[in-house]
Scaffold this motif. Structure first.
Motif, PDB file in Angstrom:
ATOM      1  N   TYR A 264      25.790  20.044  48.667  1.00  0.00           N
ATOM      2  CA  TYR A 264      24.706  18.741  48.510  1.00  0.00           C
ATOM      3  C   TYR A 264      25.079  17.963  49.994  1.00  0.00           C
ATOM      4  N   TYR A 265      26.321  17.258  49.779  1.00  0.00           N
ATOM      5  CA  TYR A 265      26.578  16.117  50.728  1.00  0.00           C
ATOM      6  C   TYR A 265      26.694  16.911  52.104  1.00  0.00           C
ATOM      7  N   GLY A 266      27.467  18.178  52.134  1.00  0.00           N
ATOM      8  CA  GLY A 266      27.711  18.736  53.130  1.00  0.00           C
ATOM      9  C   GLY A 266      26.585  19.313  53.863  1.00  0.00           C
ATOM     10  N   TYR A 267      26.331  20.661  53.543  1.00  0.00           N
ATOM     11  CA  TYR A 267      25.307  21.397  54.376  1.00  0.00           C
ATOM     12  C   TYR A 267      23.880  20.797  54.075  1.00  0.00           C
ATOM     13  N   SER A 268      23.541  20.672  52.961  1.00  0.00           N
ATOM     14  CA  SER A 268      22.042  19.926  52.523  1.00  0.00           C
ATOM     15  C   SER A 268      21.862  18.433  53.472  1.00  0.00           C
TER      16      SER A 268
ATOM     17  N   ARG B 188      23.231   8.572  48.370  1.00  0.00           N
ATOM     18  CA  ARG B 188      24.159   9.236  49.430  1.00  0.00           C
ATOM     19  C   ARG B 188      25.373   8.597  49.759  1.00  0.00           C
ATOM     20  N   VAL B 189      25.801   7.350  48.965  1.00  0.00           N
ATOM     21  CA  VAL B 189      26.611   6.623  49.305  1.00  0.00           C
ATOM     22  C   VAL B 189      27.977   7.347  49.618  1.00  0.00           C
ATOM     23  N   GLU B 190      28.194   8.464  49.329  1.00  0.00           N
ATOM     24  CA  GLU B 190      29.476   9.118  49.440  1.00  0.00           C
ATOM     25  C   GLU B 190      29.558   9.534  50.960  1.00  0.00           C
ATOM     26  N   ILE B 191      28.448   9.747  51.461  1.00  0.00           N
ATOM     27  CA  ILE B 191      28.576   9.949  53.057  1.00  0.00           C
ATOM     28  C   ILE B 191      28.953   8.811  53.948  1.00  0.00           C
ATOM     29  N   PRO B 192      29.913   9.122  54.769  1.00  0.00           N
ATOM     30  CA  PRO B 192      30.376   7.684  55.570  1.00  0.00           C
ATOM     31  C   PRO B 192      29.239   7.295  56.243  1.00  0.00           C
ATOM     32  N   ARG B 193      28.569   8.059  56.965  1.00  0.00           N
ATOM     33  CA  ARG B 193      27.441   7.650  57.779  1.00  0.00           C
ATOM     34  C   ARG B 193      26.406   6.520  57.280  1.00  0.00           C
ATOM     35  N   TYR B 194      26.229   6.737  55.765  1.00  0.00           N
ATOM     36  CA  TYR B 194      25.431   5.856  54.976  1.00  0.00           C
ATOM     37  C   TYR B 194      26.055   4.759  54.764  1.00  0.00           C
ATOM     38  N   HIS B 195      27.153   4.699  54.510  1.00  0.00           N
ATOM     39  CA  HIS B 195      27.900   3.244  54.689  1.00  0.00           C
ATOM     40  C   HIS B 195      27.717   2.336  55.826  1.00  0.00           C
TER      41      HIS B 195
ATOM     42  N   ASP C 235      12.308   1.391  49.815  1.00  0.00           N
ATOM     43  CA  ASP C 235      13.006   2.486  50.381  1.00  0.00           C
ATOM     44  C   ASP C 235      14.241   2.957  49.788  1.00  0.00           C
ATOM     45  N   ARG C 236      14.287   4.404  50.108  1.00  0.00           N
ATOM     46  CA  ARG C 236      15.796   4.794  49.634  1.00  0.00           C
ATOM     47  C   ARG C 236      16.771   4.576  50.797  1.00  0.00           C
ATOM     48  N   LEU C 237      18.081   4.409  50.748  1.00  0.00           N
ATOM     49  CA  LEU C 237      18.837   4.308  51.782  1.00  0.00           C
ATOM     50  C   LEU C 237      18.974   5.421  52.668  1.00  0.00           C
ATOM     51  N   ASP C 238      18.247   5.486  53.675  1.00  0.00           N
ATOM     52  CA  ASP C 238      18.196   6.869  54.491  1.00  0.00           C
ATOM     53  C   ASP C 238      17.762   6.152  55.992  1.00  0.00           C
ATOM     54  N   TYR C 239      18.494   6.938  57.071  1.00  0.00           N
ATOM     55  CA  TYR C 239      18.338   6.352  58.321  1.00  0.00           C
ATOM     56  C   TYR C 239      16.825   6.944  58.765  1.00  0.00           C
TER      57      TYR C 239
END
Length: 459
Positions: free
Chosen positions: A87-91, A288-295, A249-253
């Motif tokens: 989920y956090y990785g490939y997806s 997806r707060v576990e992904i550093p880029r989202y922090h 919005d959801r937190l997403d770039y």
């Protein structure tokens, strides 16, 4: 049509543990759930997906909580490592940025792909165990793009359908069919309007656009309720003499939140008549707060909000009211209803249901104005009434904010009336029916092939 089997990364119910022996089951949020769940509840069938916890899944709490929902719920288990790499990785560190034209955001790790295939095969096993001849199998989104191949490898010859909720990436090309021509030159694409037919190695595939809708009546009825009306009045009273603009919005770039904030800052700088008279309510749902880029992305938003409020706020006016949390449904509906302007400005989006939800909740004189990114999937349907912008063009968005701020009531009502008609007519049930209708011919053809195979075996 026999049973409908819906397959997605997440179930419409989230399972969580509050103590060693106490589990809670809550309805899950999200665009897919809000779109599909009422349809499956009405039609019956099966929903296969992950319940949101890593490790062994306790069956009893989930079975008890979903006994009366009107359809079967089949959980798929993931270990913590599988969740992280699938989920956090490939997806979400490979497919998501790649499909949104953000290749520099990708984190290519070979282990991610191996786990992605393993998890997709587990979903295929669950489908194979629970499907019956004649079932309509509907797999959803980028998390499960390998499921069809895994099912075919297991001898499942039912008609398989797949719906991608995010944009399809160009391979230096314009769309999916051109990608097929480039990657599979032996495939034959039969030109026709509407649903396209593709022949490849004895198989027939159909492909088309199916714009997802919302449950219009549910949103409209909810927005018109007395509870939401009270919250709407309270929200408007908190900002007297101001037009309210909403960003939800959801937190997403991919959602274009920093670009939106920069545009609002530019509008306040260049158009002084907006100062003290417009408030942007920006709600960001953690994701997806576990992904550093989202922090890092959240920190960027925080700094922009602080800069705008620090430069323009007065003793009686704060230009940006920013929340980083989920809203309850009634609160969300009240925000939709209370805000005269909605800013839905993703850099790229498969559809963006916020735009449609806002229109459905515009029950007060139909005078809401929608500023919509031309790169959102909803733009094609809502362009007769929405004010379309290029979210990368900060000055254009800033000037558009001034334009809609000045827009007269008659034009607002005319625009919103056109959009509400589209959202009402092309709702979630219309979307499902159009998709199932397109897939029904595949199901009929699949049944004929299976019958011929059975006849050969029994001779």
């Amino acid at each position: 049509m026999n049973r409908l089997i819906v397959v997605s990364n997440r179930l419409p119910f989230a399972l969580d543990v509050t103590s060693e022996d106490l589990w809670t089951v809550t309805p899950a949020a999200g665009g897919l759930v809000s779109a599909i769940e009422p349809v499956l509840r009405e039609r019956g069938g099966t929903w296969i997906g992950w319940p949101g916890i890593a490790g062994k899944i306790p069956r009893t709490p989930l079975e008890e909580a979903t006994r009366d929902v009107g359809y079967a719920v089949v959980p798929v288990s993931l270990s913590e490592a599988e969740r992280d790499e699938f989920y956090y990785g490939y997806s979400n560190e490979v497919i998501w940025p790649l499909f949104h034209d953000l290749q520099s955001f990708c984190h290519f790790e070979p282990a991610f792909w191996d786990t992605y295939k393993t998890v997709n095969e587990r979903y295929a096993e669950a489908i194979a165990r629970h499907c019956q001849p004649g079932d309509f199998i509907w797999v959803h989104d980028y998390h499960l793009m390998y499921v069809a191949q895994a099912l075919r490898a297991r001898g499942v010859d039912a008609a398989l359908t797949f719906f991608l909720h995010i944009p399809f990436p160009p391979f230096d090309l314009r769309n999916f069919l051109q990608c097929v021509r480039r990657v599979l030159p032996e495939a034959e694409i039969l030109p026709r309007a509407g649903v396209q037919r593709i022949r490849y190695r004895g198989r027939e595939i159909r492909a088309s656009r199916f714009p997802i809708g919302i449950d219009f009546e549910s949103f409209e009825k909810g927005a018109a309720s007395e509870e939401v009306a009270q919250r709407t009045r309270k929200l408007r009273a908190a900002f007297p003499d101001c037009q309210l603009m909403l960003g939800a919005d959801r937190l997403d770039y991919s959602k274009g939140i920093p670009e939106r904030l920069r545009a609002f800052r530019d509008a306040l700088e260049r158009h002084s008549e907006l100062q003290g008279r417009v408030v942007l309510i920006q709600n960001v749902v953690p994701s997806r707060v576990e992904i550093p880029r989202y922090h890092e992305f959240k920190d960027r938003i925080d700094r922009l909000v602080g800069d705008i409020n620090g430069r323009f706020s007065t003793d009686t006016w704060l230009p940006v009211h920013y929340r980083f949390r989920s809203l309850t449904r009634d609160d969300l509906l009240a925000h939709y209803r209370a805000c005269e302007i909605a800013l839905v400005t993703p850099l790229k989006d498969g559809m963006n249901l916020v735009a449609k939800e806002y229109c459905a909740c515009s029950v007060d004189k139909n005078d809401g104005v929608l500023i919509l990114s031309q790169f959102a999937g909803a733009a094609e349907q809502l362009k007769p009434g929405a004010v379309l912008v290029n979210p990368y063009d900060v000055e254009q968005v800033a000037d558009t904010i001034l334009k809609v701020f000045r827009m007269n009531d008659a034009e607002r009502r005319a625009r919103m009336k056109r959009m509400r008609r589209v959202v009402r007519d092309e709702n979630v049930f219309w979307w499902v029916d159009s998709f199932l209708k397109a897939g029904s011919q595949l199901k009929t053809r699949s049944a004929r092939i299976a019958s011929r195979r059975h006849a050969k075996i029994t001779r």
